[in-house]
Design an enzyme around this catalytic site. Sequence first.
Site, mmCIF file in Angstrom:
data_model
loop_
_atom_site.group_PDB
_atom_site.id
_atom_site.type_symbol
_atom_site.label_atom_id
_atom_site.label_comp_id
_atom_site.label_asym_id
_atom_site.label_seq_id
_atom_site.Cartn_x
_atom_site.Cartn_y
_atom_site.Cartn_z
ATOM 1 N N ARG A 159 0.777 -1.058 -0.142
ATOM 2 C CA ARG A 159 0.012 -0.028 -0.181
ATOM 3 C C ARG A 159 0.924 1.135 0.046
ATOM 4 O O ARG A 159 1.321 1.638 0.909
ATOM 5 C CB ARG A 159 -0.942 -0.014 1.256
ATOM 6 C CG ARG A 159 -1.583 1.284 1.504
ATOM 7 C CD ARG A 159 -2.708 1.093 2.572
ATOM 8 N NE ARG A 159 -2.369 0.570 3.656
ATOM 9 C CZ ARG A 159 -1.496 0.997 5.000
ATOM 10 N NH1 ARG A 159 -1.185 2.498 4.658
ATOM 11 N NH2 ARG A 159 -1.131 0.744 5.938
ATOM 12 N N HIS B 81 -3.192 4.416 4.905
ATOM 13 C CA HIS B 81 -4.304 3.560 5.065
ATOM 14 C C HIS B 81 -5.593 4.091 4.592
ATOM 15 O O HIS B 81 -6.248 3.774 3.980
ATOM 16 C CB HIS B 81 -4.512 2.933 6.467
ATOM 17 C CG HIS B 81 -5.644 2.210 6.795
ATOM 18 N ND1 HIS B 81 -5.594 0.880 6.506
ATOM 19 C CD2 HIS B 81 -7.012 2.408 7.478
ATOM 20 C CE1 HIS B 81 -6.871 0.401 6.807
ATOM 21 N NE2 HIS B 81 -7.508 1.150 7.513
ATOM 22 N N TYR C 298 4.682 4.574 11.435
ATOM 23 C CA TYR C 298 4.956 3.008 11.513
ATOM 24 C C TYR C 298 5.620 2.417 10.483
ATOM 25 O O TYR C 298 5.962 1.509 10.486
ATOM 26 C CB TYR C 298 3.660 2.371 11.728
ATOM 27 C CG TYR C 298 2.588 2.665 10.660
ATOM 28 C CD1 TYR C 298 2.642 1.920 9.417
ATOM 29 C CD2 TYR C 298 1.621 3.600 10.973
ATOM 30 C CE1 TYR C 298 1.472 2.043 8.723
ATOM 31 C CE2 TYR C 298 0.485 3.844 9.786
ATOM 32 C CZ TYR C 298 0.489 3.016 8.721
ATOM 33 O OH TYR C 298 -0.285 3.280 7.607
#
Length: 418
Positions: free
Chosen positions: A315, A319, A328
């Site tokens: 990805r 998100h 992260y």
Amino acid sequence: MSDDVRDRMRRGTDETAGSGDGAVGGPAEPTTGPEQPTDRVEAAARSFGITPEDYMLPARHLIRIVGPDGRICRSAGEDPEPGHDYPLPADEDLLAAYRRLVTGRRLNDQNSALVRQGRMAVYPSSFGQEACQVAASAHLEPQDWLFPTYRDAVAVISRGVPPEEAMTLFRGDWHSGYDPREHRVGIESTPLTTQLLHGVGVAHAARLRGEDTVVVALCGDGATSEGDFHEALNFAAVFHLPVIFFVQNNQYAISVPLERQTAAPSLAHKAVGYGMAGERVDGNDLVALLAVFERAVRLTRGGSGPLLIEALTYRIEAHTNADDATRYRTDEEASHWRTLDPVTRMRTYLSDRGLLTDDLQAEVQAAAEQAAAELREGMNAEQELDPQELFAHVYTVPTPQLVEQSAQLADELAREEA
């Protein structure tokens, strides 16, 4: 998985199978009664001339046909294993898929822009995963079903749903912008993993009715940590239903990396625990994805039972627009995956083969721009909303609470207009 583990699995099967009739892994005595799921697995394995264990276990190496440089790759470490050799898809299928790939990328960009403009409430981008989504619906027939997640708008559109209808949900105007029955596409599911159970239910119903239906149910790596994942795969395997479970492993369940979710060698290895076949494919290689899905749909439709496909992808963007991915993961990690871009890889491959000319590329890009313009126009149009629609299609027969709430809202609206 190491060779010694595979050997132990084979020995275990051989020891429990008895002498049989000469078929690898066959039973000691002829079976009687209803056909069992294991019979389907063994029949599928025999069609490839391999053992049931090698049929169920994914290939030792990631299935890849076209490398990141856009060239056919058959390196020493990636030679196809028996039963895991996939032929090249037809040229016309490659070009059709490339068109959808380019359109999917353009719509991903357009949707992200619409969120920034306030025309959409949220958008979970699939930038970088478009090859997976194009392939998921490429070999489905009109009677088949696709069950997507909230990140699978490109798969929904590739199935034939108009882009504006696919995006209506993310604007917050309606429960879903399209008719699932018309397109044979489930609603883009926000609750995690529930769509797998829905897909299994549809497949079971079709089986009971004697219908020729294949179901493709999509999920992410995070969904494999949910109980619904276990229930869906176990039910499908026990009743040998025509379901292809497609896991898009984009490395993160929001902020949780894969290594914190499972200790399995791969997510594809989970299939063998349910008695179904699993395969692991390069999720940025559209050619390999098309080849793997062609076989999966053919096997499933032919009665071999459910299958699991894991696509290794990434990805690229956050998100959703509400997520801060820098908390992260590193920029270097995302930059590396940008070099593996599925659109660039496919364009290079088709161009080098002479299938994609400059004129055709311009035509493909123009069609993608037209789709983006139509989506932009539809999303920019002001909608006339009926607040009472909030209570429609919740239950076949409205509950007393819904009736009361609807009446209360109607009274408040009437007083405001007075």
